[in-house]
Design a protein around this motif. Sequence first.
Motif, PDB file in Angstrom:
ATOM      1  N   PRO A 134       0.836  -1.213   0.000  1.00 42.32           N
ATOM      2  CA  PRO A 134       0.000   0.000   0.000  1.00 42.32           C
ATOM      3  C   PRO A 134       0.871   1.263   0.000  1.00 42.32           C
ATOM      4  O   PRO A 134       1.824   1.357   0.777  1.00 42.32           O
ATOM      5  CB  PRO A 134      -0.803  -0.124   1.300  1.00 42.32           C
ATOM      6  CG  PRO A 134      -0.843  -1.594   1.582  1.00 42.32           C
ATOM      7  CD  PRO A 134       0.503  -2.099   1.123  1.00 42.32           C
ATOM      8  N   ASP A 135       0.540   2.207  -0.878  1.00 45.09           N
ATOM      9  CA  ASP A 135       1.420   3.368  -1.041  1.00 45.09           C
ATOM     10  C   ASP A 135       0.636   4.662  -1.212  1.00 45.09           C
ATOM     11  O   ASP A 135       0.593   5.235  -2.299  1.00 45.09           O
ATOM     12  CB  ASP A 135       2.350   3.164  -2.237  1.00 45.09           C
ATOM     13  CG  ASP A 135       1.589   2.998  -3.555  1.00 45.09           C
ATOM     14  OD1 ASP A 135       0.399   2.595  -3.519  1.00 45.09           O
ATOM     15  OD2 ASP A 135       2.155   3.291  -4.621  1.00 45.09           O
ATOM     16  N   PRO A 136       0.016   5.176  -0.144  1.00 50.64           N
ATOM     17  CA  PRO A 136      -0.648   6.479  -0.244  1.00 50.64           C
ATOM     18  C   PRO A 136       0.343   7.547  -0.718  1.00 50.64           C
ATOM     19  O   PRO A 136       1.557   7.411  -0.526  1.00 50.64           O
ATOM     20  CB  PRO A 136      -1.094   6.758   1.203  1.00 50.64           C
ATOM     21  CG  PRO A 136      -1.086   5.434   1.882  1.00 50.64           C
ATOM     22  CD  PRO A 136      -0.015   4.626   1.217  1.00 50.64           C
ATOM     23  N   SER A 137      -0.179   8.601  -1.318  1.00 49.51           N
ATOM     24  CA  SER A 137       0.700   9.664  -1.813  1.00 49.51           C
ATOM     25  C   SER A 137       1.540  10.270  -0.695  1.00 49.51           C
ATOM     26  O   SER A 137       2.638  10.772  -0.936  1.00 49.51           O
ATOM     27  CB  SER A 137      -0.136  10.756  -2.494  1.00 49.51           C
ATOM     28  OG  SER A 137      -0.748  10.263  -3.658  1.00 49.51           O
ATOM     29  N   SER A 138       1.027  10.212   0.526  1.00 52.94           N
ATOM     30  CA  SER A 138       1.738  10.783   1.678  1.00 52.94           C
ATOM     31  C   SER A 138       2.607   9.745   2.383  1.00 52.94           C
ATOM     32  O   SER A 138       2.955   9.910   3.551  1.00 52.94           O
ATOM     33  CB  SER A 138       0.731  11.348   2.681  1.00 52.94           C
ATOM     34  OG  SER A 138      -0.179  10.336   3.111  1.00 52.94           O
ATOM     35  N   GLN A 139       3.013   8.674   1.661  1.00 55.45           N
ATOM     36  CA  GLN A 139       3.668   7.550   2.320  1.00 55.45           C
ATOM     37  C   GLN A 139       4.975   7.912   3.005  1.00 55.45           C
ATOM     38  O   GLN A 139       5.426   7.200   3.905  1.00 55.45           O
ATOM     39  CB  GLN A 139       3.900   6.409   1.327  1.00 55.45           C
ATOM     40  CG  GLN A 139       4.890   6.728   0.227  1.00 55.45           C
ATOM     41  CD  GLN A 139       5.130   5.548  -0.707  1.00 55.45           C
ATOM     42  OE1 GLN A 139       5.452   5.728  -1.849  1.00 55.45           O
ATOM     43  NE2 GLN A 139       4.972   4.335  -0.233  1.00 55.45           N
ATOM     44  N   GLN A 140       5.596   9.020   2.635  1.00 57.03           N
ATOM     45  CA  GLN A 140       6.830   9.414   3.313  1.00 57.03           C
ATOM     46  C   GLN A 140       6.578   9.889   4.741  1.00 57.03           C
ATOM     47  O   GLN A 140       7.477   9.834   5.581  1.00 57.03           O
ATOM     48  CB  GLN A 140       7.526  10.523   2.526  1.00 57.03           C
ATOM     49  CG  GLN A 140       8.101  10.056   1.201  1.00 57.03           C
ATOM     50  CD  GLN A 140       8.843  11.165   0.481  1.00 57.03           C
ATOM     51  OE1 GLN A 140       8.413  12.315   0.482  1.00 57.03           O
ATOM     52  NE2 GLN A 140       9.962  10.835  -0.134  1.00 57.03           N
ATOM     53  N   VAL A 141       5.354  10.347   5.010  1.00 57.89           N
ATOM     54  CA  VAL A 141       5.065  10.895   6.342  1.00 57.89           C
ATOM     55  C   VAL A 141       3.888  10.229   7.044  1.00 57.89           C
ATOM     56  O   VAL A 141       3.821  10.238   8.275  1.00 57.89           O
ATOM     57  CB  VAL A 141       4.815  12.419   6.267  1.00 57.89           C
ATOM     58  CG1 VAL A 141       6.091  13.154   5.933  1.00 57.89           C
ATOM     59  CG2 VAL A 141       3.721  12.752   5.261  1.00 57.89           C
ATOM     60  N   CYS A 142       2.940   9.674   6.306  1.00 60.21           N
ATOM     61  CA  CYS A 142       1.779   9.067   6.971  1.00 60.21           C
ATOM     62  C   CYS A 142       2.207   7.811   7.716  1.00 60.21           C
ATOM     63  O   CYS A 142       3.160   7.130   7.336  1.00 60.21           O
ATOM     64  CB  CYS A 142       0.663   8.765   5.973  1.00 60.21           C
ATOM     65  SG  CYS A 142       1.016   7.441   4.798  1.00 60.21           S
ATOM     66  N   THR A 143       1.492   7.485   8.788  1.00 67.23           N
ATOM     67  CA  THR A 143       1.891   6.372   9.645  1.00 67.23           C
ATOM     68  C   THR A 143       0.942   5.192   9.512  1.00 67.23           C
ATOM     69  O   THR A 143      -0.215   5.327   9.108  1.00 67.23           O
ATOM     70  CB  THR A 143       1.955   6.812  11.115  1.00 67.23           C
ATOM     71  OG1 THR A 143       0.675   7.338  11.511  1.00 67.23           O
ATOM     72  CG2 THR A 143       3.016   7.874  11.313  1.00 67.23           C
ATOM     73  N   ILE A 144       1.452   4.024   9.874  1.00 73.73           N
ATOM     74  CA  ILE A 144       0.693   2.785   9.697  1.00 73.73           C
ATOM     75  C   ILE A 144      -0.560   2.772  10.571  1.00 73.73           C
ATOM     76  O   ILE A 144      -1.605   2.254  10.173  1.00 73.73           O
ATOM     77  CB  ILE A 144       1.587   1.574  10.007  1.00 73.73           C
ATOM     78  CG1 ILE A 144       2.685   1.465   8.955  1.00 73.73           C
ATOM     79  CG2 ILE A 144       0.774   0.287  10.041  1.00 73.73           C
ATOM     80  CD1 ILE A 144       2.175   1.271   7.537  1.00 73.73           C
ATOM     81  N   GLY A 145      -0.486   3.368  11.753  1.00 74.91           N
ATOM     82  CA  GLY A 145      -1.678   3.419  12.593  1.00 74.91           C
ATOM     83  C   GLY A 145      -2.817   4.142  11.907  1.00 74.91           C
ATOM     84  O   GLY A 145      -3.971   3.685  11.921  1.00 74.91           O
ATOM     85  N   GLY A 146      -2.513   5.273  11.278  1.00 76.24           N
ATOM     86  CA  GLY A 146      -3.532   6.002  10.529  1.00 76.24           C
ATOM     87  C   GLY A 146      -3.987   5.258   9.297  1.00 76.24           C
ATOM     88  O   GLY A 146      -5.173   5.276   8.946  1.00 76.24           O
ATOM     89  N   ASN A 147      -3.050   4.567   8.613  1.00 79.36           N
ATOM     90  CA  ASN A 147      -3.420   3.750   7.455  1.00 79.36           C
ATOM     91  C   ASN A 147      -4.422   2.672   7.840  1.00 79.36           C
ATOM     92  O   ASN A 147      -5.372   2.382   7.094  1.00 79.36           O
ATOM     93  CB  ASN A 147      -2.180   3.079   6.855  1.00 79.36           C
ATOM     94  CG  ASN A 147      -1.224   4.035   6.170  1.00 79.36           C
ATOM     95  OD1 ASN A 147      -0.178   3.614   5.696  1.00 79.36           O
ATOM     96  ND2 ASN A 147      -1.553   5.321   6.095  1.00 79.36           N
ATOM     97  N   VAL A 148      -4.204   2.054   9.000  1.00 76.61           N
ATOM     98  CA  VAL A 148      -5.135   1.026   9.488  1.00 76.61           C
ATOM     99  C   VAL A 148      -6.501   1.638   9.780  1.00 76.61           C
ATOM    100  O   VAL A 148      -7.539   1.092   9.413  1.00 76.61           O
ATOM    101  CB  VAL A 148      -4.558   0.326  10.737  1.00 76.61           C
ATOM    102  CG1 VAL A 148      -5.623  -0.527  11.425  1.00 76.61           C
ATOM    103  CG2 VAL A 148      -3.365  -0.532  10.354  1.00 76.61           C
ATOM    104  N   ALA A 149      -6.505   2.796  10.438  1.00 79.49           N
ATOM    105  CA  ALA A 149      -7.775   3.434  10.798  1.00 79.49           C
ATOM    106  C   ALA A 149      -8.594   3.788   9.569  1.00 79.49           C
ATOM    107  O   ALA A 149      -9.824   3.634   9.563  1.00 79.49           O
ATOM    108  CB  ALA A 149      -7.511   4.690  11.632  1.00 79.49           C
ATOM    109  N   GLU A 150      -7.933   4.244   8.499  1.00 84.02           N
ATOM    110  CA  GLU A 150      -8.647   4.705   7.309  1.00 84.02           C
ATOM    111  C   GLU A 150      -8.707   3.666   6.194  1.00 84.02           C
ATOM    112  O   GLU A 150      -9.337   3.911   5.167  1.00 84.02           O
ATOM    113  CB  GLU A 150      -7.978   5.975   6.772  1.00 84.02           C
ATOM    114  CG  GLU A 150      -7.927   7.121   7.756  1.00 84.02           C
ATOM    115  CD  GLU A 150      -9.295   7.654   8.112  1.00 84.02           C
ATOM    116  OE1 GLU A 150     -10.238   7.470   7.306  1.00 84.02           O
ATOM    117  OE2 GLU A 150      -9.452   8.244   9.186  1.00 84.02           O
ATOM    118  N   ASN A 151      -8.039   2.518   6.372  1.00 82.73           N
ATOM    119  CA  ASN A 151      -7.922   1.525   5.295  1.00 82.73           C
ATOM    120  C   ASN A 151      -7.371   2.197   4.038  1.00 82.73           C
ATOM    121  O   ASN A 151      -7.974   2.147   2.957  1.00 82.73           O
ATOM    122  CB  ASN A 151      -9.256   0.837   4.993  1.00 82.73           C
ATOM    123  CG  ASN A 151      -9.083  -0.368   4.076  1.00 82.73           C
ATOM    124  OD1 ASN A 151      -8.006  -0.951   3.994  1.00 82.73           O
ATOM    125  ND2 ASN A 151     -10.147  -0.744   3.375  1.00 82.73           N
TER     126      ASN A 151
END
Length: 485
Positions: A134-151
Amino acid sequence: MGTKTPDGLVRRLLESLDHRAVITDPVRLRTYECDGLTHHRATPGVVVLPETAEQIAAVVRVCNEYGVPFVARGAGTGLSGGALPRTDGVLIVTSRMRRILSVDVADRRAVVEPGVTNLAITEAVRDLGYYYAPDPSSQQVCTIGGNVAENSGGAHCLKYGFTVNHVLALEIVTPDGDIVELSNTDPGYDLLGAFVGSEGTLGIATKITVRLTRAPETVTTLLAAFDGIEQGGQAVSAIIGGGIVPAAIEMMDALAIEAAEAAVACAYPEGAGAVLIVELDGPVPEVTHQFDEVTRICRENGAFELRVAADPAERAAIWKGRKSAFAAVGRISPAYIVQDGVVPRTALPEVLASIDRLSREYGIRVANVFHAGDGNLHPLVLFDDAEAGAGERAELVSGKILDLCVEHGGSITGEHGVGVDKSRYMPKMFSDNDLDTMQLVRCAFDPRGLSNPGKVFPTPRLCGEVPGVRKGVHPLVESGQAEQF
């Protein structure tokens, strides 16, 4: 400290946390007043910076003791107001929990804390021949905890799926302060699947076991330039219709290209009304065959220029404009709204034409950036917040875009979540019975409604309330025994 926060709360929090991990200074609290969706703001009552699951559990138990709501926050890059704090509550920031606890290449998994950035996982295993897909555009700064919360998804979710497809297990703190584990091997109901994408309403992830993906044998990235977005859309339909599933297939319109050029000088083909980025990966013979087909399809649908990355540097250059698109529009507009909706891929031309009509009707520019392969739109609604009424018109256009998505059989969100921003649109997708059923799940995890209240649902119900149409003020609210969040 927020005036609505109960007396004694901070003292109790300091029993479990160092004084440097509890923020009450009004100036410092404002740092956390919004996430990436900046037009929703609220100054939290208290901010805490825990470093362990046990500390988070202790904070949550204190919140339960005082009946105080709590909200979890990662890097604050979310775009739906999912981490918007409560002025009368506690904001639990997980940014200090940033350890990669273990890497198991044999089992293709890694265990990380919620504050680990998305890209850091790939960087930790790249030399071993693996990556985190998974590679959101903000992957350099976004965190896995937030990725889990938002899928969260990203450009490569077309082939590889969203966060939920790459999370194997979780350690979570429940809304009543217990530490429990969820796994994809647990018998019975898929509680892990229910938790991923629940936007912090079912608890807080404190340890995440992620799937590692083997790096492909080869990757080919090409950029196709078209006179207009209609031609690009036809090429996308032909590619997918031909049985090709690229790792990623992204499109940007002329306005988005203009913004990217102003921000990062991506040097896309001059005069392009749309560019299509197609990435193919896998075994060499398969990618070679797919590349020949994709280039043929693009040319047949009017591509006037094709560029193929010869090395990783050129690949990064092609992706540079797309990855910067959201922030780039700040170069051409004082303010903007990032929208996120989904339509069936075949409906893309009609929906994009309707968005163009809305833009002209309301005098609001809209830049289009989207995951073309699965119809996940990211219209960027541009406006000048110094102009009277412009913000209201932009909000109106933004809402009408979501209406278009629903009318065409799509969704009000593809990967940014519902949060506080889109909750009012939920009844356009779901019936009252649907929403009641969803809230029964929330109530099973969080009967007191303290975990990120006011998000996702337009009219939250008190747990224990009989589903159905609500009439008048709830008796418990009227008597002062409960608060309606």
